[in-house]
Design a protein around this motif. Structure first.
Motif, PDB file in Angstrom:
ATOM      1  N   LYS A 183      12.889  -3.390  -0.889  1.00 42.16           N
ATOM      2  CA  LYS A 183      12.168  -2.196  -0.251  1.00 42.16           C
ATOM      3  C   LYS A 183      12.220  -1.226  -1.383  1.00 42.16           C
ATOM      4  O   LYS A 183      13.411  -0.909  -1.903  1.00 42.16           O
ATOM      5  CB  LYS A 183      12.870  -1.752   0.874  1.00 42.16           C
ATOM      6  N   VAL A 184      11.457  -0.592  -1.847  1.00 46.08           N
ATOM      7  CA  VAL A 184      11.428   0.150  -3.131  1.00 46.08           C
ATOM      8  C   VAL A 184      11.059   1.735  -2.857  1.00 46.08           C
ATOM      9  O   VAL A 184      10.106   1.837  -2.213  1.00 46.08           O
ATOM     10  CB  VAL A 184      10.053  -0.081  -4.123  1.00 46.08           C
ATOM     11  N   THR A 185      11.843   2.550  -3.215  1.00 45.46           N
ATOM     12  CA  THR A 185      11.763   4.056  -2.843  1.00 45.46           C
ATOM     13  C   THR A 185      11.436   4.951  -4.224  1.00 45.46           C
ATOM     14  O   THR A 185      12.130   4.511  -5.010  1.00 45.46           O
ATOM     15  CB  THR A 185      12.883   4.544  -2.129  1.00 45.46           C
TER      16      THR A 185
ATOM     17  N   TRP B  19       1.070  -1.132  -0.015  1.00 45.51           N
ATOM     18  CA  TRP B  19       0.043   0.085   0.087  1.00 45.51           C
ATOM     19  C   TRP B  19       0.878   1.021   0.197  1.00 45.51           C
ATOM     20  O   TRP B  19       1.805   1.325   0.808  1.00 45.51           O
ATOM     21  CB  TRP B  19      -0.893   0.177   1.241  1.00 45.51           C
ATOM     22  N   TYR B  20       0.537   2.145  -1.064  1.00 45.69           N
ATOM     23  CA  TYR B  20       1.485   3.449  -1.019  1.00 45.69           C
ATOM     24  C   TYR B  20       0.637   4.561  -0.920  1.00 45.69           C
ATOM     25  O   TYR B  20      -0.785   4.497  -1.321  1.00 45.69           O
ATOM     26  CB  TYR B  20       2.435   3.432  -2.399  1.00 45.69           C
TER      27      TYR B  20
ATOM     28  N   GLY C 206       1.784  15.818  -6.122  1.00 46.15           N
ATOM     29  CA  GLY C 206       3.285  16.451  -6.527  1.00 46.15           C
ATOM     30  C   GLY C 206       4.183  15.780  -5.820  1.00 46.15           C
ATOM     31  O   GLY C 206       5.407  16.299  -5.986  1.00 46.15           O
ATOM     32  N   GLN C 207       3.963  14.551  -5.314  1.00 41.45           N
ATOM     33  CA  GLN C 207       5.036  13.821  -4.584  1.00 41.45           C
ATOM     34  C   GLN C 207       4.869  12.317  -5.073  1.00 41.45           C
ATOM     35  O   GLN C 207       4.154  12.089  -5.996  1.00 41.45           O
ATOM     36  CB  GLN C 207       4.690  13.661  -3.062  1.00 41.45           C
ATOM     37  N   GLY C 208       6.136  11.607  -4.854  1.00 42.12           N
ATOM     38  CA  GLY C 208       6.306  10.111  -5.323  1.00 42.12           C
ATOM     39  C   GLY C 208       5.459   9.414  -4.231  1.00 42.12           C
ATOM     40  O   GLY C 208       5.067   9.689  -3.301  1.00 42.12           O
ATOM     41  N   PRO C 209       4.921   8.125  -4.855  1.00 44.97           N
ATOM     42  CA  PRO C 209       4.343   7.076  -3.991  1.00 44.97           C
ATOM     43  C   PRO C 209       5.317   6.812  -2.631  1.00 44.97           C
ATOM     44  O   PRO C 209       6.625   6.575  -2.896  1.00 44.97           O
ATOM     45  CB  PRO C 209       4.366   6.004  -4.815  1.00 44.97           C
ATOM     46  N   LYS C 210       4.689   6.897  -1.549  1.00 45.34           N
ATOM     47  CA  LYS C 210       5.634   6.642  -0.271  1.00 45.34           C
ATOM     48  C   LYS C 210       4.764   5.234   0.321  1.00 45.34           C
ATOM     49  O   LYS C 210       3.690   5.322   0.375  1.00 45.34           O
ATOM     50  CB  LYS C 210       5.113   7.651   0.574  1.00 45.34           C
ATOM     51  N   LEU C 211       5.628   4.289   0.733  1.00 47.25           N
ATOM     52  CA  LEU C 211       5.187   3.202   1.083  1.00 47.25           C
ATOM     53  C   LEU C 211       4.569   3.241   2.544  1.00 47.25           C
ATOM     54  O   LEU C 211       5.100   3.889   3.508  1.00 47.25           O
ATOM     55  CB  LEU C 211       6.375   2.010   1.267  1.00 47.25           C
ATOM     56  N   LEU C 212       3.358   2.704   2.909  1.00 44.51           N
ATOM     57  CA  LEU C 212       2.860   2.659   3.966  1.00 44.51           C
ATOM     58  C   LEU C 212       2.893   1.217   4.785  1.00 44.51           C
ATOM     59  O   LEU C 212       3.431   1.246   5.783  1.00 44.51           O
ATOM     60  CB  LEU C 212       1.572   2.800   3.744  1.00 44.51           C
ATOM     61  N   ILE C 213       2.801   0.492   3.917  1.00 41.54           N
ATOM     62  CA  ILE C 213       2.856  -1.416   4.575  1.00 41.54           C
ATOM     63  C   ILE C 213       2.964  -2.123   3.581  1.00 41.54           C
ATOM     64  O   ILE C 213       2.566  -1.826   2.264  1.00 41.54           O
ATOM     65  CB  ILE C 213       1.575  -1.447   5.265  1.00 41.54           C
ATOM     66  N   GLN C 214       3.879  -3.177   3.531  1.00 45.06           N
ATOM     67  CA  GLN C 214       4.048  -3.971   2.764  1.00 45.06           C
ATOM     68  C   GLN C 214       3.998  -5.560   3.499  1.00 45.06           C
ATOM     69  O   GLN C 214       4.320  -5.857   4.574  1.00 45.06           O
ATOM     70  CB  GLN C 214       5.729  -4.231   2.515  1.00 45.06           C
ATOM     71  N   PHE C 215       3.236  -6.406   2.664  1.00 51.37           N
ATOM     72  CA  PHE C 215       2.728  -7.769   3.282  1.00 51.37           C
ATOM     73  C   PHE C 215       3.608  -8.725   2.099  1.00 51.37           C
ATOM     74  O   PHE C 215       3.773  -8.710   1.113  1.00 51.37           O
ATOM     75  CB  PHE C 215       1.370  -8.077   2.978  1.00 51.37           C
TER      76      PHE C 215
END
Lengths: 115, 114
Positions: free
Chosen positions: B101-103, A34-35, A40-49
């Motif tokens: 981990k992707v940024t 979930w990003y 105006g910003q790039g996707p930011k990771l919220l959680i990874q399963f």
């Protein structure tokens, strides 16, 4: 192959209300992300399963955000209570493997507006 | 801490010419770099990637160049077409505890003028 499905596409709520988003990843993809993408910003990771286990939730505001992935397939992301700054597009993605070269496949996102 | 930076928010190019999109990163542990393309109201879609042990990868009109010493990569589109008009995100991936981990960078909006 069917892509990543997300619903709803749009949601407008008032601050302090709650909201939930749903994601169905590509069949066979064990990793789900979930990003949050603010304008105006790039996707930011919220959680990874990985399957139904959380492998990274370091950037999830846990006082208001929660997510689950039951049976290692579908996932829901919930915000309760919502704040104005939560207005963003919430993107769900999945990947076939956890290797660094495994591309992410994104859904079309849910655009959340908090008023 | 913005580990992946795209310093040009927008770029306009004439159809048929070359488009060059740039990306800088700070973490030397990244082992793969990927470019994604995003049309309005859609999610990003994977375009091309490069391993940190390579310096060039080509796929049709798209070529990605990696300069590890400068921590810089670029995406070249030749020739540019109006359908290439979209937002392009640079992404960097590393292995953390057995998981990738992707940024993502902040994106560059490309407009190809017919």
């Amino acid at each position: 192959e069917a892509g990543v499905a997300q619903s709803p596409r749009y949601k407008i709520i008032e601050k302090r209300q709650s909201v939930a988003f749903w994601c169905n990843p590509i069949s066979g993809h064990a990793t789900l992300y979930w990003y949050q993408q603010i304008l105006g910003q790039g996707p930011k990771l919220l959680i990874q399963f990985q399957n139904n286990g959380v492998v990274d939730d370091s950037q999830l505001p846990k006082d208001r955000f929660s997510a689950e992935r039951l049976k290692g397939v579908d996932s829901t992301l919930k915000i309760q209570p919502a704040k104005l700054e939560d207005s963003a597009v919430y993107l769900c993605a999945s990947s076939f493997t956890t290797f660094s070269n495994s591309p992410l496949h994104f859904g079309n996102g849910t655009r959340l507006t908090v008023t | 801490d913005q580990q992946v930076k795209q310093n040009s928010p927008s770029l306009s190019v004439q159809e048929g010419r070359i488009s060059i999109l740039n990306c800088d990163y700070t973490n030397s542990m990244f082992d793969y770099f990927l470019w994604y393309k995003k049309y309005p109201a859609e999610g990003p879609t994977f375009l091309i990637s490069i391993s940190s042990i390579k310096d060039k990868n080509e796929d049709g009109r798209f070529t990605v160049f990696l300069n590890k010493s400068a921590k810089h990569l670029s995406l070249h589109i030749v020739p540019s077409q109006p359908g290439d008009s979209a937002v392009y995100f640079c992404a960097a991936s590393l292995n953390s505890g057995g998981y990738q981990k992707v940024t993502f960078g902040t994106g560059t909006k490309l407009q190809v003028i017919p």
